[in-house]
Design a protein around this motif. Structure first.
Motif, PDB file in Angstrom:
ATOM      1  N   LEU A 229      68.210   8.933  54.370  1.00 17.43           N
ATOM      2  CA  LEU A 229      67.065   8.806  55.270  1.00 17.43           C
ATOM      3  C   LEU A 229      66.011   9.854  54.913  1.00 17.43           C
ATOM      4  O   LEU A 229      64.809   9.565  54.923  1.00 17.43           O
ATOM      5  CB  LEU A 229      67.516   8.977  56.720  1.00 17.43           C
ATOM      6  N   ARG A 230      66.461  11.052  54.591  1.00 21.97           N
ATOM      7  CA  ARG A 230      65.514  12.091  54.180  1.00 21.97           C
ATOM      8  C   ARG A 230      64.705  11.635  52.965  1.00 21.97           C
ATOM      9  O   ARG A 230      63.486  11.811  52.918  1.00 21.97           O
ATOM     10  CB  ARG A 230      66.267  13.378  53.836  1.00 21.97           C
ATOM     11  N   ASP A 231      65.376  11.048  51.987  1.00 22.58           N
ATOM     12  CA  ASP A 231      64.683  10.593  50.778  1.00 22.58           C
ATOM     13  C   ASP A 231      63.660   9.505  51.102  1.00 22.58           C
ATOM     14  O   ASP A 231      62.581   9.449  50.490  1.00 22.58           O
ATOM     15  CB  ASP A 231      65.699  10.066  49.765  1.00 22.58           C
ATOM     16  N   GLU A 232      63.991   8.651  52.065  1.00 28.36           N
ATOM     17  CA  GLU A 232      63.058   7.591  52.457  1.00 28.36           C
ATOM     18  C   GLU A 232      61.832   8.156  53.159  1.00 28.36           C
ATOM     19  O   GLU A 232      60.723   7.631  53.015  1.00 28.36           O
ATOM     20  CB  GLU A 232      63.761   6.588  53.377  1.00 28.36           C
ATOM     21  N   LEU A 233      62.029   9.222  53.924  1.00 30.84           N
ATOM     22  CA  LEU A 233      60.934   9.789  54.717  1.00 30.84           C
ATOM     23  C   LEU A 233      60.062  10.758  53.926  1.00 30.84           C
ATOM     24  O   LEU A 233      58.918  11.014  54.301  1.00 30.84           O
ATOM     25  CB  LEU A 233      61.501  10.506  55.945  1.00 30.84           C
ATOM     26  N   VAL A 241      62.608  15.755  58.960  1.00 36.35           N
ATOM     27  CA  VAL A 241      63.398  15.055  59.969  1.00 36.35           C
ATOM     28  C   VAL A 241      64.781  14.759  59.416  1.00 36.35           C
ATOM     29  O   VAL A 241      65.804  14.962  60.084  1.00 36.35           O
ATOM     30  CB  VAL A 241      62.699  13.755  60.412  1.00 36.35           C
ATOM     31  N   GLY A 242      64.838  14.269  58.176  1.00 41.01           N
ATOM     32  CA  GLY A 242      66.119  13.953  57.563  1.00 41.01           C
ATOM     33  C   GLY A 242      66.966  15.178  57.293  1.00 41.01           C
ATOM     34  O   GLY A 242      68.188  15.073  57.154  1.00 41.01           O
ATOM     35  N   GLU A 243      66.333  16.347  57.216  1.00 40.69           N
ATOM     36  CA  GLU A 243      67.070  17.586  56.972  1.00 40.69           C
ATOM     37  C   GLU A 243      67.565  18.231  58.263  1.00 40.69           C
ATOM     38  O   GLU A 243      68.386  19.146  58.218  1.00 40.69           O
ATOM     39  CB  GLU A 243      66.173  18.578  56.230  1.00 40.69           C
TER      40      GLU A 243
END
Length: 522
Positions: A229-233, A241-243
């Motif tokens: 999700l972090r990579d997508e954001l 946010v993903g972190e």
């Protein structure tokens, strides 16, 4: 409070009964601190107690005991997980045992009784040494104290006077009692609360963080899902946010259970998280899109409270490839709630209570039912802008910056629209400067503590600030483009900027800022 002897601790660890849960931090004591603990035990000084959680169910993931891999447990015995005292119990075990070799990649040194050290109440009589540092004439190894044969062999090289001290030292460690408390329960929510409370006075560890270790790890690689999700954001500026696993776990609990509390999270089933994770992802992405489009938030650093994402993610959560259609009325209600939450500092205290209320209200809004989202008192006074210092990454300053961003401000030198997406993503101090330069305010005698209040700031790059210089506003007006009126309007700035009367300017601008804030919260 019960107690354990050192021998009992060694036996419990070696038979696999005492274990370290995965949510514990690693072993962080250096060898000198381990030696200092031995000195405290030897001298009978208080050194704290252990807290053990007794359960019949083994956790899916565990940590080793500092540098020592734990043996398999005997299934006939319960498990005692260390909730508090990991550093002490690891030190005690490591100093006196010889059956398990430490991990060579982890710093560890054997501890010795220094016979040459003066018996001092304050200075330690124990030292942690590498093999080449050991002097066999003065250093007695503690790892022999509970091995009779090795103890007798090692004492042979010492004279009678030293033997008296060594025997006394051994007796003290054999008689030492390590106090402990035992929490016996299969209720993991209770364990989570206890663990959070005992850590509250030390380095903070949110209960939500530890729950990932025992809830979903085996059935579902939650951490990997968060990383994806972090990579997508990241391309959209929201990698933060993903972190933030704490934030994402709150979103998970809010979407799946309607409650962002640790208790709600721990009661979730791993299978539910796995099968509904797409719904969670859609909720988070929808919340971010809403903030980008409607309030010009370009990165999580722009949010006064990242917690605002939690109720929003509930509103936008949807299964599969479905997306939530937002009506104009719903959009207006969400925007109003956003600004009222920011200016009231809603998530500065009572976070779980306020989250619970907002999650419930936003769910009702999503279903088209009457709700009270944002119906809490908020008062913004002019002195909010004249008494608050401009400091990035504080709630009030972040709220103020977003307030200015809504006006689509213009560049003070070129008159072109400020590239808000770029500026807010970079989000650094060089993009904001004083309207009344500090050099000018100093010359006219304005106290320093009044220079950097919110009402004296606007979007102004470092280069443009240098162009305008440290002159009086009436002087730098000549360097501004012809569209001065529109620049001031977009900056929520009155014409009194050019009067060179700082107090009049502050009074008029703070009133204008206040009215703008109130309009956003209507």
């Amino acid at each position: 409070m019960a107690d354990l002897t050192i021998r009992e601790i060694l036996d419990l660890v070696l038979r696999g009964q005492i274990r370290i849960p995965a949510f514990q931090r690693g072993f962080v004591w250096d060898p000198e601190k381990v030696a200092f603990l031995m000195d405290s035990i030897y001298k009978g000084y208080p050194f704290g107690s252990l807290l053990l959680w007794r359960t019949r169910e083994q956790l899916r993931h565990e940590k080793q005991l500092g540098p020592f891999p734990l043996p398999e447990r005997d299934p006939d015995y319960p498990i005692d997980y260390v909730l508090d005292g990991q550093q002490r119990i690891t030190s005690i075990f490591g100093v006196f045992q010889t059956e398990i070799r430490p991990d060579p990649t982890v710093e560890w040194a054997n501890v010795y009784f220094d016979l040459s050290a003066d018996p001092d109440a304050q200075e330690s009589q124990f030292v942690a040494l590498r093999p080449e540092q050991v002097d066999s004439r003065r250093h007695f190894p503690l790892d022999t104290l509970f091995r009779p044969v090795e103890y007798r062999r090692t004492t042979e090289r010492f004279g009678d006077q030293d033997l008296v001290r060594i025997d006394d030292m051994q007796a003290r460690f054999k008689e030492a009692r390590i106090p402990y408390q035992l929490l016996t329960t299969e209720d993991r929510a209770k364990v989570a609360i206890v663990f959070e409370r005992i850590n509250r006075m030390g380095v903070p560890l949110d209960t939500l963080q530890l729950l990932t270790a025992w809830t979903w790890s085996e059935d579902f690689e939650l951490q990997r899902a968060f990383e994806d999700l972090r990579d997508e954001l990241e391309p959209f500026g929201f990698a933060g946010v993903g972190e933030d696993s704490n934030l994402l776990l709150r979103c998970c609990a809010a979407i799946l259970a309607g409650d962002a509390s640790p208790t709600a999270l721990i009661r979730l089933r791993g299978a539910d998280v796995r099968t509904r994770f797409k719904e969670i992802v859609n909720g988070v992405k929808g919340a971010i899109d809403f903030l980008r489009i409607n309030v010009n938030v370009q990165t999580v650093a722009n949010l006064p409270f990242s917690t605002i994402l939690v109720p929003l993610s509930v509103f936008f959560a949807s299964p599969g490839e479905q997306f939530v259609q937002v009506t104009d009325e719903q959009r207006a209600r969400l925007v109003r709630w956003f600004w009222r939450s920011c200016f009231s500092r809603r998530y500065s205290s009572g976070v779980l209570r306020n989250l619970r209320d907002d999650i419930q209200a936003v769910s009702m809004l999503k279903e088209g039912r009457p709700n009270t989202l944002g119906d809490f008192p908020v008062v913004v006074k002019p002195d909010f802008f004249t008494s608050t210092e401009f400091r990035l990454n504080t709630v009030n300053t972040t709220t103020f910056i977003l307030l200015l961003a809504q006006q689509r401000p213009l560049n003070f030198v070129s008159g072109q629209q400020v590239a808000m997406e770029k500026v807010l993503r970079e989000y650094n101090r060089s993009e904001f400067h004083h309207l009344y330069p500090r050099a000018f305010l100093t010359r006219v005698g304005v106290p320093v503590n009044q220079h950097s209040v919110l009402a004296n700031f606007c979007f102004l790059s470092k280069a443009d600030n240098a162009t305008l210089g440290g002159d009086a506003p009436s002087a730098y007006r000549e360097r501004m483009p012809t569209v001065v009126d529109e620049i001031l309007q977009r900056a929520l700035c009155p014409l009194s900027l050019f009067s060179n009367d700082y107090q009049q300017f502050l009074a008029e601008r703070s009133e204008l800022l206040k009215r703008t804030a109130e309009a956003l919260m209507q």
